[in-house]
Write a protein that holds these residues in place. Structure first.
Motif, PDB file in Angstrom:
ATOM      1  N   VAL A   4       0.883  -1.176  -0.095  1.00 11.67           N
ATOM      2  CA  VAL A   4      -0.055   0.051   0.028  1.00 11.67           C
ATOM      3  C   VAL A   4       1.003   1.279  -0.145  1.00 11.67           C
ATOM      4  O   VAL A   4       1.708   1.372   0.739  1.00 11.67           O
ATOM      5  CB  VAL A   4      -1.147   0.078   1.093  1.00 11.67           C
ATOM      6  CG1 VAL A   4      -1.370   1.528   1.307  1.00 11.67           C
ATOM      7  CG2 VAL A   4      -1.899  -1.115   1.175  1.00 11.67           C
ATOM      8  N   ALA A   5       0.608   2.361  -0.839  1.00  9.16           N
ATOM      9  CA  ALA A   5       1.375   3.329  -1.152  1.00  9.16           C
ATOM     10  C   ALA A   5       0.425   4.714  -0.870  1.00  9.16           C
ATOM     11  O   ALA A   5       0.886   5.667  -0.570  1.00  9.16           O
ATOM     12  CB  ALA A   5       1.860   3.555  -2.554  1.00  9.16           C
ATOM     13  N   GLY A   6      -0.869   4.497  -0.961  1.00  6.11           N
ATOM     14  CA  GLY A   6      -1.829   5.634  -0.509  1.00  6.11           C
ATOM     15  C   GLY A   6      -3.043   5.212  -0.145  1.00  6.11           C
ATOM     16  O   GLY A   6      -3.600   4.060  -0.634  1.00  6.11           O
ATOM     17  N   VAL A   7      -3.657   5.759   0.791  1.00  2.06           N
ATOM     18  CA  VAL A   7      -5.163   5.366   1.196  1.00  2.06           C
ATOM     19  C   VAL A   7      -5.903   6.492   1.164  1.00  2.06           C
ATOM     20  O   VAL A   7      -5.690   7.844   1.484  1.00  2.06           O
ATOM     21  CB  VAL A   7      -5.134   4.739   2.679  1.00  2.06           C
ATOM     22  CG1 VAL A   7      -4.342   3.542   2.563  1.00  2.06           C
ATOM     23  CG2 VAL A   7      -4.593   5.615   3.645  1.00  2.06           C
ATOM     24  N   LEU A   8      -7.443   6.391   1.320  1.00  6.28           N
ATOM     25  CA  LEU A   8      -8.345   7.417   1.505  1.00  6.28           C
ATOM     26  C   LEU A   8      -9.002   7.438   3.046  1.00  6.28           C
ATOM     27  O   LEU A   8      -8.901   6.324   3.745  1.00  6.28           O
ATOM     28  CB  LEU A   8      -9.639   6.906   0.819  1.00  6.28           C
ATOM     29  CG  LEU A   8      -9.340   7.033  -0.810  1.00  6.28           C
ATOM     30  CD1 LEU A   8     -10.745   6.581  -1.510  1.00  6.28           C
ATOM     31  CD2 LEU A   8      -9.350   8.423  -1.463  1.00  6.28           C
ATOM     32  N   GLY A   9      -9.322   8.474   3.300  1.00  5.99           N
ATOM     33  CA  GLY A   9      -9.962   8.819   4.738  1.00  5.99           C
ATOM     34  C   GLY A   9     -11.531   8.383   4.663  1.00  5.99           C
ATOM     35  O   GLY A   9     -11.641   7.603   3.704  1.00  5.99           O
ATOM     36  N   VAL A  49     -10.503  13.058   1.023  1.00  4.26           N
ATOM     37  CA  VAL A  49      -9.264  13.037   1.862  1.00  4.26           C
ATOM     38  C   VAL A  49      -8.326  11.953   1.722  1.00  4.26           C
ATOM     39  O   VAL A  49      -8.834  10.611   1.658  1.00  4.26           O
ATOM     40  CB  VAL A  49      -9.727  12.958   3.429  1.00  4.26           C
ATOM     41  CG1 VAL A  49      -8.684  12.918   4.384  1.00  4.26           C
ATOM     42  CG2 VAL A  49     -10.595  14.191   3.961  1.00  4.26           C
ATOM     43  N   ALA A  50      -7.326  12.332   1.527  1.00  2.81           N
ATOM     44  CA  ALA A  50      -6.245  11.166   1.044  1.00  2.81           C
ATOM     45  C   ALA A  50      -4.660  11.431   1.480  1.00  2.81           C
ATOM     46  O   ALA A  50      -4.440  12.448   1.704  1.00  2.81           O
ATOM     47  CB  ALA A  50      -6.271  10.907  -0.443  1.00  2.81           C
ATOM     48  N   VAL A  51      -3.962  10.355   1.822  1.00  2.00           N
ATOM     49  CA  VAL A  51      -2.586  10.433   1.844  1.00  2.00           C
ATOM     50  C   VAL A  51      -1.885   9.409   1.001  1.00  2.00           C
ATOM     51  O   VAL A  51      -2.294   8.360   0.657  1.00  2.00           O
ATOM     52  CB  VAL A  51      -2.353  10.092   3.425  1.00  2.00           C
ATOM     53  CG1 VAL A  51      -2.929  11.299   4.366  1.00  2.00           C
ATOM     54  CG2 VAL A  51      -2.533   8.659   3.761  1.00  2.00           C
ATOM     55  N   LEU A  52      -0.518   9.834   0.663  1.00  2.00           N
ATOM     56  CA  LEU A  52       0.306   8.751  -0.154  1.00  2.00           C
ATOM     57  C   LEU A  52       1.713   9.240   0.377  1.00  2.00           C
ATOM     58  O   LEU A  52       2.101  10.387   0.945  1.00  2.00           O
ATOM     59  CB  LEU A  52       0.083   9.083  -1.623  1.00  2.00           C
ATOM     60  CG  LEU A  52       0.313  10.049  -2.316  1.00  2.00           C
ATOM     61  CD1 LEU A  52       0.689   9.670  -3.730  1.00  2.00           C
ATOM     62  CD2 LEU A  52      -0.590  11.328  -2.191  1.00  2.00           C
ATOM     63  N   MET A  53       2.555   8.196   0.375  1.00  2.00           N
ATOM     64  CA  MET A  53       4.005   8.443   0.765  1.00  2.00           C
ATOM     65  C   MET A  53       4.859   8.993  -0.596  1.00  2.00           C
ATOM     66  O   MET A  53       5.661   9.746  -0.240  1.00  2.00           O
ATOM     67  CB  MET A  53       4.658   7.139   1.124  1.00  2.00           C
ATOM     68  CG  MET A  53       5.879   7.090   1.741  1.00  2.00           C
ATOM     69  SD  MET A  53       6.127   8.369   3.071  1.00  2.00           S
ATOM     70  CE  MET A  53       4.788   8.108   4.234  1.00  2.00           C
ATOM     71  N   PRO A  54       4.464   8.615  -1.709  1.00  2.00           N
ATOM     72  CA  PRO A  54       5.084   9.164  -2.973  1.00  2.00           C
ATOM     73  C   PRO A  54       5.024  10.529  -3.133  1.00  2.00           C
ATOM     74  O   PRO A  54       3.783  11.163  -2.574  1.00  2.00           O
ATOM     75  CB  PRO A  54       4.969   8.144  -4.069  1.00  2.00           C
ATOM     76  CG  PRO A  54       4.543   6.962  -3.495  1.00  2.00           C
ATOM     77  CD  PRO A  54       3.713   7.288  -2.173  1.00  2.00           C
ATOM     78  N   HIS A  55       6.005  11.425  -3.748  1.00  2.00           N
ATOM     79  CA  HIS A  55       5.670  12.702  -3.917  1.00  2.00           C
ATOM     80  C   HIS A  55       5.064  13.123  -5.281  1.00  2.00           C
ATOM     81  O   HIS A  55       5.861  13.175  -6.179  1.00  2.00           O
ATOM     82  CB  HIS A  55       6.948  13.280  -3.829  1.00  2.00           C
ATOM     83  CG  HIS A  55       7.533  13.702  -2.541  1.00  2.00           C
ATOM     84  ND1 HIS A  55       7.474  14.540  -1.662  1.00  2.00           N
ATOM     85  CD2 HIS A  55       8.155  12.384  -1.715  1.00  2.00           C
ATOM     86  CE1 HIS A  55       7.900  14.437  -0.432  1.00  2.00           C
ATOM     87  NE2 HIS A  55       8.454  13.051  -0.641  1.00  2.00           N
ATOM     88  N   PRO A  56       3.641  13.530  -5.479  1.00  2.00           N
ATOM     89  CA  PRO A  56       3.446  13.906  -6.817  1.00  2.00           C
ATOM     90  C   PRO A  56       3.778  15.238  -7.045  1.00  2.00           C
ATOM     91  O   PRO A  56       3.814  15.679  -8.355  1.00  2.00           O
ATOM     92  CB  PRO A  56       1.950  14.043  -6.448  1.00  2.00           C
ATOM     93  CG  PRO A  56       1.488  14.104  -5.213  1.00  2.00           C
ATOM     94  CD  PRO A  56       2.832  13.159  -4.455  1.00  2.00           C
TER      95      PRO A  56
END
Length: 225
Positions: A186-191, A196-203
């Motif tokens: 998993v690299a990104g998830v929704l609230g 609402v979302a978070v991800l570790m890589p940098h867009p």
């Protein structure tokens, strides 16, 4: 209407986020966390960096700032919020998103490009992509390993709240393609809301055509919906 990019002591991707949003025509401004959330805020970014030196746990101290409660209230009203890298850690520490981000499997800081597979294209953050599409973004973190209880992960998967998984360039989700040991890649998830979302890589580091790939622009377009 402007996207507020929240600055904490130790944020270092804040200006990158503003410039990347402006690159795609979205107005953005820097907001120091002690100044509170501006009334005209149309979206919020928790940017990358090392807020408060990652003391206690990465993102833990920033998550206790009063502005985070204001962001929570705005998010409950539908204001889009995106946390990136340290911002993802702040999102999870504050309970805006599920799970936690902890020390990489390698126990080392990692800075490299990775491939991500789009798991749910029916969100503001992934509407620019197709489900199963593979994009390339950079990572730069020491505590990026996503962890969550198995039962909770199953709930997230059933509810289509997984945004991205680490994969190889062909879209295969493998252990070798997992840079930090994140559970189920998993690299990104929704609230609770898909706004609402978070991800570790940098867009925001893959948004400028004059310096490299622009795969990250699609994520940031979630603020232009």
């Amino acid at each position: 209407m402007t996207v507020s990019v929240i600055q904490f002591g130790g944020s270092n991707c804040d200006r990158d986020a503003v410039q990347a949003l402006e690159e795609i025509g979205v107005g953005a401004e820097l907001v120091w966390h002690e100044d509170g959330l501006p009334e005209d805020t149309s979206g919020v970014v928790f940017p990358g960096g090392f807020s408060y030196g990652d003391y206690l746990r990465a993102g833990a101290m920033a998550a206790r700032s009063p502005i985070v409660e204001a962001v929570r209230e705005a998010a409950d009203d539908g204001t889009p919020m995106l946390g990136v890298c340290n911002g993802a850690q702040i999102g999870s520490e504050s309970g805006l998103t599920p799970g936690a981000f902890t020390t990489n499997r390698s126990a080392r800081f990692q800075c490299e490009h990775v491939h991500l597979r789009v798991e749910n294209a029916d969100t503001p953050w992934t509407a620019a992509y197709d489900e199963g599409e593979v994009i390339e973004l950079p990572i730069a973190h020491g505590e990026g390993r996503f962890e969550v209880a198995d039962e909770r992960l199953a709930e997230l998967e059933d509810a289509d709240r997984i945004l991205f998984r680490y994969c190889d360039e062909d879209g295969e989700v493998t252990e070798d393609a997992n840079p930090n040991g994140s559970k189920h890649n998993v690299a990104g998830v929704l609230g609770e809301r898909d706004s609402v979302a978070v991800l570790m890589p940098h867009p925001e580091r893959a948004a400028f055509s004059d310096i490299g790939p622009t795969d990250g622009q699609g994520v940031l377009q979630g603020f232009s919906e």
